[in-house]
Design a protein around this motif. Structure first.
Motif, PDB file in Angstrom:
ATOM      1  N   LEU A  80       0.930  -0.793  -0.557  1.00  0.00           N
ATOM      2  CA  LEU A  80      -0.180   0.139  -0.554  1.00  0.00           C
ATOM      3  C   LEU A  80       0.927   1.426   0.139  1.00  0.00           C
ATOM      4  N   GLY A  81       0.960   2.120  -1.129  1.00  0.00           N
ATOM      5  CA  GLY A  81       1.265   3.983  -0.246  1.00  0.00           C
ATOM      6  C   GLY A  81      -0.077   4.613  -0.625  1.00  0.00           C
ATOM      7  N   VAL A  82       0.313   5.673   0.018  1.00  0.00           N
ATOM      8  CA  VAL A  82      -0.889   6.760   0.253  1.00  0.00           C
ATOM      9  C   VAL A  82       0.230   7.987   0.342  1.00  0.00           C
ATOM     10  N   GLY A 104      13.643   3.724   3.312  1.00  0.00           N
ATOM     11  CA  GLY A 104      14.100   2.737   3.942  1.00  0.00           C
ATOM     12  C   GLY A 104      13.129   2.265   5.314  1.00  0.00           C
ATOM     13  N   TYR A 105      12.058   2.370   5.501  1.00  0.00           N
ATOM     14  CA  TYR A 105      10.786   2.255   5.863  1.00  0.00           C
ATOM     15  C   TYR A 105      10.081   1.039   5.326  1.00  0.00           C
ATOM     16  N   TYR A 106      10.376   1.262   4.452  1.00  0.00           N
ATOM     17  CA  TYR A 106      10.361  -0.250   3.543  1.00  0.00           C
ATOM     18  C   TYR A 106      10.925  -1.465   3.666  1.00  0.00           C
ATOM     19  N   GLY A 107      12.367  -1.077   3.844  1.00  0.00           N
ATOM     20  CA  GLY A 107      13.532  -1.538   3.990  1.00  0.00           C
ATOM     21  C   GLY A 107      13.693  -2.442   2.623  1.00  0.00           C
ATOM     22  N   ILE A 108      14.193  -1.147   2.341  1.00  0.00           N
ATOM     23  CA  ILE A 108      14.511  -1.030   0.238  1.00  0.00           C
ATOM     24  C   ILE A 108      16.024  -0.507   0.338  1.00  0.00           C
ATOM     25  N   PRO A 109      17.372  -1.392  -0.177  1.00  0.00           N
ATOM     26  CA  PRO A 109      18.294  -1.137   0.326  1.00  0.00           C
ATOM     27  C   PRO A 109      18.411   0.435  -0.607  1.00  0.00           C
ATOM     28  N   ARG A 110      18.894   1.287   0.529  1.00  0.00           N
ATOM     29  CA  ARG A 110      19.817   3.111   0.232  1.00  0.00           C
ATOM     30  C   ARG A 110      20.299   2.847  -1.835  1.00  0.00           C
ATOM     31  N   ARG A 111      20.778   1.483  -2.116  1.00  0.00           N
ATOM     32  CA  ARG A 111      21.300   1.666  -3.552  1.00  0.00           C
ATOM     33  C   ARG A 111      20.361   1.960  -4.327  1.00  0.00           C
ATOM     34  N   ILE A 112      19.048   1.258  -3.831  1.00  0.00           N
ATOM     35  CA  ILE A 112      17.379   1.015  -4.940  1.00  0.00           C
ATOM     36  C   ILE A 112      16.809   2.259  -4.404  1.00  0.00           C
ATOM     37  N   GLU A 154       6.964   1.517  -5.191  1.00  0.00           N
ATOM     38  CA  GLU A 154       6.393   0.585  -5.628  1.00  0.00           C
ATOM     39  C   GLU A 154       5.205   0.099  -5.680  1.00  0.00           C
ATOM     40  N   PRO A 155       4.285   0.376  -5.033  1.00  0.00           N
ATOM     41  CA  PRO A 155       3.041   0.038  -4.370  1.00  0.00           C
ATOM     42  C   PRO A 155       2.339  -0.257  -5.617  1.00  0.00           C
ATOM     43  N   SER A 156       0.838  -1.465  -5.420  1.00  0.00           N
ATOM     44  CA  SER A 156       0.307  -2.397  -6.004  1.00  0.00           C
ATOM     45  C   SER A 156      -1.019  -1.918  -5.439  1.00  0.00           C
ATOM     46  N   LEU A 157      -1.186  -0.752  -4.965  1.00  0.00           N
ATOM     47  CA  LEU A 157      -2.242  -0.192  -4.506  1.00  0.00           C
ATOM     48  C   LEU A 157      -1.845   1.355  -3.341  1.00  0.00           C
ATOM     49  N   LEU A 158      -2.478   2.053  -4.734  1.00  0.00           N
ATOM     50  CA  LEU A 158      -2.451   3.308  -3.933  1.00  0.00           C
ATOM     51  C   LEU A 158      -3.518   4.484  -4.345  1.00  0.00           C
ATOM     52  N   ILE A 159      -3.201   5.119  -2.795  1.00  0.00           N
ATOM     53  CA  ILE A 159      -4.658   6.343  -2.285  1.00  0.00           C
ATOM     54  C   ILE A 159      -4.166   7.014  -2.544  1.00  0.00           C
ATOM     55  N   PHE A 178       0.474  11.510 -15.388  1.00  0.00           N
ATOM     56  CA  PHE A 178       1.355  10.875 -14.626  1.00  0.00           C
ATOM     57  C   PHE A 178       0.796  10.416 -14.056  1.00  0.00           C
ATOM     58  N   ILE A 179      -0.457  10.030 -12.690  1.00  0.00           N
ATOM     59  CA  ILE A 179      -0.992   9.310 -12.278  1.00  0.00           C
ATOM     60  C   ILE A 179      -1.344   8.229 -13.158  1.00  0.00           C
ATOM     61  N   ARG A 180      -2.056   8.514 -14.000  1.00  0.00           N
ATOM     62  CA  ARG A 180      -2.896   7.400 -15.340  1.00  0.00           C
ATOM     63  C   ARG A 180      -1.593   6.581 -15.834  1.00  0.00           C
ATOM     64  N   SER A 181      -0.336   6.908 -15.861  1.00  0.00           N
ATOM     65  CA  SER A 181       0.587   6.168 -16.162  1.00  0.00           C
ATOM     66  C   SER A 181       1.449   5.404 -15.257  1.00  0.00           C
ATOM     67  N   ILE A 182       0.804   5.562 -13.651  1.00  0.00           N
ATOM     68  CA  ILE A 182       1.105   4.226 -13.192  1.00  0.00           C
ATOM     69  C   ILE A 182       0.055   3.956 -13.104  1.00  0.00           C
ATOM     70  N   ASN A 183      -0.930   4.350 -13.613  1.00  0.00           N
ATOM     71  CA  ASN A 183      -1.996   3.187 -13.584  1.00  0.00           C
ATOM     72  C   ASN A 183      -2.500   2.321 -14.284  1.00  0.00           C
ATOM     73  N   ASN A 184      -1.986   2.273 -16.067  1.00  0.00           N
ATOM     74  CA  ASN A 184      -1.797   2.136 -16.835  1.00  0.00           C
ATOM     75  C   ASN A 184      -0.440   0.893 -17.129  1.00  0.00           C
ATOM     76  N   VAL A 185       0.227   1.020 -15.904  1.00  0.00           N
ATOM     77  CA  VAL A 185       1.321  -0.460 -15.851  1.00  0.00           C
ATOM     78  C   VAL A 185       0.508  -0.969 -14.597  1.00  0.00           C
ATOM     79  N   GLY A 186       0.063  -1.066 -14.317  1.00  0.00           N
ATOM     80  CA  GLY A 186      -0.876  -1.934 -13.424  1.00  0.00           C
ATOM     81  C   GLY A 186      -1.046  -1.467 -11.925  1.00  0.00           C
ATOM     82  N   THR A 187      -0.702  -0.376 -11.940  1.00  0.00           N
ATOM     83  CA  THR A 187      -0.939   0.260 -10.039  1.00  0.00           C
ATOM     84  C   THR A 187      -2.789   0.755  -9.494  1.00  0.00           C
ATOM     85  N   THR A 188      -3.351  -0.412  -8.952  1.00  0.00           N
ATOM     86  CA  THR A 188      -4.298   0.151  -8.521  1.00  0.00           C
ATOM     87  C   THR A 188      -4.988   1.561  -7.444  1.00  0.00           C
TER      88      THR A 188
END
Lengths: 309, 257
Positions: A80-82, A104-112, A154-159, A178-188
């Motif tokens: 989830l992304g908010v 970092g709070y989601y545990g994503i390494p610094r480089r990525i 890179e959440p699968s569901l963005l509120i 931009f929001i449309r393009s995010i939805n177009n790649v599969g993000t709800t």
């Protein structure tokens, strides 16, 4: 197929006795662009607050991609992304620090995280501002920063809770793209907005929430087909002294060169123009008085209010 | 969250906390250094020689451990309480709330941030103390373990203060009306053997007395309290405060409706 979001009989009663949600049920399909509309205080933000753990629910079930938040809230939150309605970042930090910390709070390494930060800050025109103090960003930039921050894992569901509030029209349009393009790649995407043209333009499905209850939940197309009447504004070539006698429809002369007409669904525009031609009234331009969805929204909410009273 | 992602989340909170107080080092690191320098000058150099010795040690050497620990306690406490309340006030705490970071990691991150500031200030104050006193260490392990436990304990206490605080006054009330009196009455400037028996008994209710005496033992090898009891009291308080903080976080007290 697992729903991106599934809500069952969700209730929220605040300590002061206010019943913000009266057992709402809702399902948002994976990949959907879903609009959640309602007046201020209707219960939208309470529902979103419960979904993303900012508010404790009183009763009911919430599942995010099938994960029950009562059983595995961290697992559900990872999907989830908010983007909240109000600013909620430290204004003393830089945009780059804010997005890197969120990753970092989601545990994503610094480089990525650094790669993603560059990508999203550039996409949202914030890269040049990355090392400035966030307090000094404009309102629109702050909103875009919150969008970039919400995308870092890179959440699968963005509120998106009122993501374009207070943003000028040009930036709003680019944010839509931009929001449309995010939805177009599969993000709800779940969008709440006060700009109903935004919902009409972006959302495939819409739910209207009023006084803690879902009063409409259908596709945007079906919802718009329920619109019984529309108000058109006609700009006349020559001024009129008084309102002529017309047949069907409710006509108003708001000033000598502006006519307003309420047209029902079955009446259509041809009849209107026939009446105008018969009286040799020439129309220079024509527009909808209000956005179609706006009209429908008001009709729905007012109907509910009348039913209650 | 896996072990690796948990480690990254923890490191992120710690990094954020450390960079926060380093960014405003004039407000966080300098004031305690100035305050304790004044203590050294006034109580150590000016008044100290007139007092003479305390428990067989120069007065200056006697008060140094207490003054170092005092700066650790106040800074560890205020760092966490003000930082956590600030995050609540700005609503940036929601960044953590919406993330999958477990509550115990959030707690550990904030507490570590408070400990780092407390220990950093303690280190700077120790360096300043070297200008006024011939510092010696009777037991490095005792001094280190007491200072670590104390920093942890008061970081946890500051966290609870931050959770309960509803406005900026709430963040300063406890340090002013509770913490400072307890520190001053906790034997920083005197041995409780100087007190009448009744007040000696009352002093034993003050948890800070145990920490200051434990730390003093690490420096000059004397203590009004048994070392084992000092450690037991510190560990007990840490366990209780950690449990209470975690319980409040899980319930969302002060941060979730």
């Amino acid at each position: 197929m697992t729903a991106a979001l599934s809500i069952e009989n969700l209730e929220k009663r605040y300590a002061n006795g206010v019943e913000a949600l009266k057992g709402i049920s809702l399902e948002v399909r994976d990949g959907d662009f879903f609009g959640l509309l309602g007046k201020n205080g209707a219960g939208k933000s309470t529902a979103i607050g419960i979904i993303c753990s900012l508010i404790n629910k009183t009763r009911g079930k919430v599942r995010i991609f099938g994960i029950d938040i009562d059983r595995d809230f961290p697992g559900a939150k990872a999907c989830l992304g908010v983007v909240p309605q109000e600013m909620n970042f430290s204004v003393f930090e830089t945009p780059l620090q804010i997005v890197l910390n969120q990753a970092g709070y989601y545990g994503i390494p610094r480089r990525i995280a650094a790669e993603r930060a560059e990508r999203y800050l550039k996409h949202l025109d914030l890269w040049d501002k990355r090392n400035g103090i966030s307090r000094e960003l404009s309102g629109g930039m702050k909103r875009r920063l919150m969008i970039a921050r919400a995308l870092m894992h890179e959440p699968s569901l963005l509120i998106l809770d009122e993501p374009t509030a207070g943003v000028d029209i040009e930036i709003r349009r680019s944010m839509w793209e931009f929001i449309r393009s995010i939805n177009n790649v599969g993000t709800t995407i779940i969008l709440t907005t006060h700009y109903l043209e935004e919902a009409e333009s972006l959302c495939r499905n819409i739910a209207i929430i009023d006084e803690g209850e879902i009063v409409e939940n259908t596709s945007t197309r079906q919802l718009l087909s329920k619109l019984q009447r529309e108000v058109y504004v006609l700009d006349l070539q020559k001024p009129l002294r008084e309102l002529p006698e017309f047949g069907r429809g409710r006509w108003r002369l708001t000033d000598p060169t502006t006519l307003e007409v309420d047209i029902s669904k079955e009446q259509g525009l041809n009849g209107v123009f026939r009446q105008l031609n018969a009286r040799e009234i020439r129309v220079q331009s024509m527009r909808n008085k209000s956005n179609r969805l706006e009209q429908l929204f008001l009709d729905t909410v007012n109907r509910e209010e009348r039913r209650e009273s | 969250m896996s072990l690796d992602t948990t480690r990254i989340a923890y490191a992120t909170i710690v990094r954020k906390e450390v960079s926060r107080f380093m960014r405003i080092w004039q407000q966080t690191l300098m004031p305690p250094v100035i305050t304790t320098s004044l203590y050294f000058v006034i109580f150590g150099n000016l008044i100290g020689p007139r007092i003479g010795s305390m428990e067989g040690f120069r007065y200056m050497d006697f008060i140094v451990p207490g003054l170092i620990l005092m700066s650790v306690i106040t800074n560890a406490y205020s760092n966490v309480s003000s930082s956590f309340f600030g995050a609540k006030f700005q609503r940036s705490i929601e960044e953590l709330q919406v993330s999958p970071t477990p509550n115990w990691v959030i707690l550990a991150g904030y507490v570590t941030g408070g400990m780092v500031r407390g220990l950093l200030v303690g280190l700077v104050v120790t360096i300043v103390a070297l200008m006024f006193s011939r510092l010696r260490l009777h037991s490095v392990p005792v001094a280190l373990s007491v200072i670590l436990l104390t920093a942890m304990l008061f970081s946890l206490a500051g966290f609870i203060n931050g959770l309960f605080a509803r406005n900026f006054d709430d963040v300063s009330i406890i340090p002013t009306f509770v913490l400072t009196p307890l520190i001053y009455l906790g034997g920083v400037f005197y041995t409780i053997n100087l007190l009448p028996p009744f007040w000696q008994t009352v002093s034993h209710v003050n948890p800070i007395l145990y920490m200051i005496n434990g730390f003093r033992y690490g420096f000059i090898g004397i203590s009004d309290i048994g070392l084992g009891l000092s450690f037991a009291i510190a560990v007990t308080f840490i366990v209780v405060l950690f449990g209470a903080s975690l319980y409040l976080l899980e319930r969302g007290y002060g941060i979730r409706d």
